[in-house]
Design a protein around this motif. Structure first.
Motif, PDB file in Angstrom:
ATOM      1  N   GLU A 157      -4.393   0.247 -11.234  1.00 22.47           N
ATOM      2  CA  GLU A 157      -5.369   0.758 -11.812  1.00 22.47           C
ATOM      3  C   GLU A 157      -5.007   2.312 -12.395  1.00 22.47           C
ATOM      4  OE1 GLU A 157      -9.019   0.680  -9.599  1.00 22.47           O
ATOM      5  OE2 GLU A 157      -9.042  -1.464  -9.745  1.00 22.47           O
ATOM      6  N   VAL A 158      -4.289   3.058 -11.564  1.00 17.72           N
ATOM      7  CA  VAL A 158      -3.937   4.321 -11.967  1.00 17.72           C
ATOM      8  C   VAL A 158      -2.552   4.475 -12.688  1.00 17.72           C
ATOM      9  CG1 VAL A 158      -5.172   5.379 -10.355  1.00 17.72           C
ATOM     10  CG2 VAL A 158      -2.808   4.948  -9.954  1.00 17.72           C
ATOM     11  N   TYR A 202       0.789  -1.082  -0.042  1.00 19.37           N
ATOM     12  CA  TYR A 202      -0.059  -0.142  -0.048  1.00 19.37           C
ATOM     13  C   TYR A 202       0.988   1.287   0.215  1.00 19.37           C
ATOM     14  CZ  TYR A 202       0.993   0.294   5.020  1.00 19.37           C
ATOM     15  OH  TYR A 202       1.511   0.347   6.150  1.00 19.37           O
ATOM     16  N   ILE A 260      -3.458   4.053  -0.208  1.00 19.89           N
ATOM     17  CA  ILE A 260      -3.887   3.634  -1.587  1.00 19.89           C
ATOM     18  C   ILE A 260      -3.419   2.062  -1.910  1.00 19.89           C
ATOM     19  CG2 ILE A 260      -2.973   3.783  -4.130  1.00 19.89           C
ATOM     20  CD1 ILE A 260      -2.159   6.818  -3.055  1.00 19.89           C
ATOM     21  N   SER A 261      -4.234   1.089  -2.036  1.00 22.18           N
ATOM     22  CA  SER A 261      -4.167  -0.187  -2.079  1.00 22.18           C
ATOM     23  C   SER A 261      -3.069  -0.383  -3.453  1.00 22.18           C
ATOM     24  CB  SER A 261      -5.646  -0.925  -2.170  1.00 22.18           C
ATOM     25  OG  SER A 261      -6.061  -0.764  -3.301  1.00 22.18           O
ATOM     26  N   GLN A 271      -4.174  -2.506  -5.638  1.00 24.97           N
ATOM     27  CA  GLN A 271      -4.939  -2.972  -6.829  1.00 24.97           C
ATOM     28  C   GLN A 271      -5.489  -1.452  -7.312  1.00 24.97           C
ATOM     29  OE1 GLN A 271      -6.079  -5.691  -8.399  1.00 24.97           O
ATOM     30  NE2 GLN A 271      -6.918  -4.117  -9.932  1.00 24.97           N
ATOM     31  N   GLU A 272      -5.485  -0.355  -6.400  1.00 22.59           N
ATOM     32  CA  GLU A 272      -5.785   1.148  -6.948  1.00 22.59           C
ATOM     33  C   GLU A 272      -4.530   1.626  -7.848  1.00 22.59           C
ATOM     34  OE1 GLU A 272      -7.354   5.388  -5.555  1.00 22.59           O
ATOM     35  OE2 GLU A 272      -6.962   3.658  -4.066  1.00 22.59           O
ATOM     36  N   ALA A 273      -3.324   1.223  -6.905  1.00 19.95           N
ATOM     37  CA  ALA A 273      -1.820   1.846  -7.694  1.00 19.95           C
ATOM     38  C   ALA A 273      -1.880   1.042  -9.041  1.00 19.95           C
ATOM     39  CB  ALA A 273      -0.650   1.377  -6.941  1.00 19.95           C
ATOM     40  N   ALA A 312      -5.080  12.245  -3.675  1.00 18.27           N
ATOM     41  CA  ALA A 312      -4.186  11.308  -3.076  1.00 18.27           C
ATOM     42  C   ALA A 312      -3.078  12.218  -2.127  1.00 18.27           C
ATOM     43  CB  ALA A 312      -3.079  10.334  -3.825  1.00 18.27           C
ATOM     44  N   TRP A 354      -6.795  12.602  -9.579  1.00 20.59           N
ATOM     45  CA  TRP A 354      -6.441  11.633  -8.466  1.00 20.59           C
ATOM     46  C   TRP A 354      -5.195  11.766  -7.852  1.00 20.59           C
ATOM     47  CZ3 TRP A 354      -2.227   8.500  -7.464  1.00 20.59           C
ATOM     48  CH2 TRP A 354      -2.497   7.247  -6.707  1.00 20.59           C
TER      49      TRP A 354
END
Length: 302
Positions: A214-215, A167, A207-208, A210-212, A200, A196
């Protein structure tokens, strides 16, 4: 006594010795660092492991060692790729605020304090700039927490992988400061989403992985840290089979275009390749492709 045969044999032996010497690892040239573990993970791949128990919090000494290490890697003709990872339970907890209190300016005059603060911030920036400016590709592999200055650090690496449990937190906002070591400058370029990034940065939220992904902050997620490091090593080994002329030249030109835009970047590319297209490595690469060789060409060091 056949002098000609003797001379020919001697030259072959000397040539063999010189090739072996040229290809010999330079790992022993690196000093023993207090906060970093340095190892040769594979031929021509150097591993830089953050190693400050228990959470890799960054001290002034650690900043200095990162700078010294990556300046050596930049100058090293043997190693062609590097991997940053962690030996601790998380990648880094960010700045060691307590240890840094001893280096904070104490002058009673605010202007003089500001000058001293400037020197400290520049010193820390130069540490991460050594990673950014390293001519070899730098792969970062993140486990668990990557907090505060850790986000600055990975933002200047070329390739980023992480484990599922990773994370990320841009923690500086909670300390009452604006991140000043690269996050605000490079993160928007990495993810390409100003909304985004600002959310942040302004919130300092978690920030997980998975989110990292995705972006676009990381390129890939792996089920565990060992798998992430293994895959990073496989990529690094593949990079080392390519000509360093093309790999390091590509990094220079990618960085230049990122900083100055595609128009000026293309103009720079003309000037770069008018020299680099004359390399001996192009015929070697062409011959390897035409012969369908399963072994990569033997490219000379720079």
């Amino acid at each position: 006594f056949d002098f000609f045969s003797f001379l020919t044999g001697s030259l072959k032996a000397l040539s063999s010795f010189l090739i072996h010497f040229k290809n010999a690892s330079t790992l022993t040239n690196y000093p023993k660092f207090e906060c970093l573990n340095i190892q040769e993970l594979a031929p021509r791949v150097i591993g830089v492991e953050l190693n400050r128990p228990k959470v890799n919090s960054l001290t002034q000494l650690m900043f200095k060692e990162i700078k010294d290490c990556f300046e050596m890697i930049d100058d090293d003709k043997y190693f062609r790729c590097s991997i940053i990872s962690s030996s601790q339970r998380l990648f880094t907890a960010g700045l060691d605020v307590l240890s840094l209190q001893s280096v904070l300016p104490l002058h009673e005059d605010s202007a003089r304090r500001a000058i001293q603060f400037r020197k400290i911030i520049t010193e820390f920036q130069n540490s991460f700039k050594s990673v950014l400016n390293c001519s070899k590709p730098v792969i970062s592999v993140i486990n668990d927490g990557c907090i505060g200055a850790g986000v600055d650090l990975i933002s200047v690496t070329d390739v980023r992988y992480c484990s599922q449990d990773a994370y990320f937190i841009i923690k500086e906002i909670d300390l009452g400061i604006a991140a000043d070591l690269g996050t605000l400058q490079y993160l928007p370029l990495i993810v390409g989403n100003q909304s985004w990034v600002r959310e942040a940065v302004f919130t300092g939220r978690k920030i997980s992985s998975q989110e990292a992904l995705e972006v676009g902050l990381v390129g890939k997620i792996y089920s565990d840290y060992e798998m992430a490091k293994k895959e990073a090593l496989d990529v690094a080994k593949l990079i080392t089979t390519k000509t360093p002329i093309a790999v390091q030249g590509s990094k220079v030109c990618l960085n230049y275009s990122r900083d100055f835009g595609p128009k000026i970047g293309l103009e720079f590319m003309v000037n770069w390749n008018m020299s680099m297209l004359q390399t001996e490595d192009i015929p070697k690469s062409a011959m390897s492709i035409m012969s369908k060789s399963t072994d990569p060409p033997n490219y000379n060091d720079l």
